[in-house]
Design a protein around this motif. Structure first.
Motif: not given
Length: 102
Positions: A1-2, A18-20
């Motif tokens: 995750m980022t 970033l992904e969520f």
């Protein structure tokens, strides 16, 4: 995750994933924001189950073979193919007829 860490105008820090993008926290310090977002993600993920699902299709997707011969009765098809063959076998080094751009 980022992890994304943003300095806000009021001096606080916002952290998100970033992904969520709906995972977001705000905190007075950068370190606290990072710790809070990590804790938030771990807490949320402990209640989430990821399930893979293959969608059943009622019909097979089209394949190229279904389109073979669709132009066999087209009166213009032979002329088009003759022009394509002539271009393929010509000794012309140019890729595109420059008259198209005039």
């Amino acid at each position: 995750m980022t992890l994304l860490v943003e300095t806000l105008k009021n001096g606080q820090f916002a952290a998100s994933i970033l992904e969520f993008p709906n995972f977001r926290v705000e905190s007075p310090t950068r370190e606290e924001a990072i710790a809070q977002i990590k804790a938030t993600v771990l807490e949320r993920l402990s209640h989430i189950e990821a399930i893979s699902w293959n969608v059943p299709l009622s019909a097979s997707p089209p394949t190229w073979i279904q389109f073979a011969g669709i132009f066999q009765d087209d009166p213009d098809f032979k002329d088009i193919m003759d022009k394509i063959r002539a271009e393929k076998t010509s000794d012309d080094d140019t890729e595109v007829d420059s008259s198209y751009y005039l």
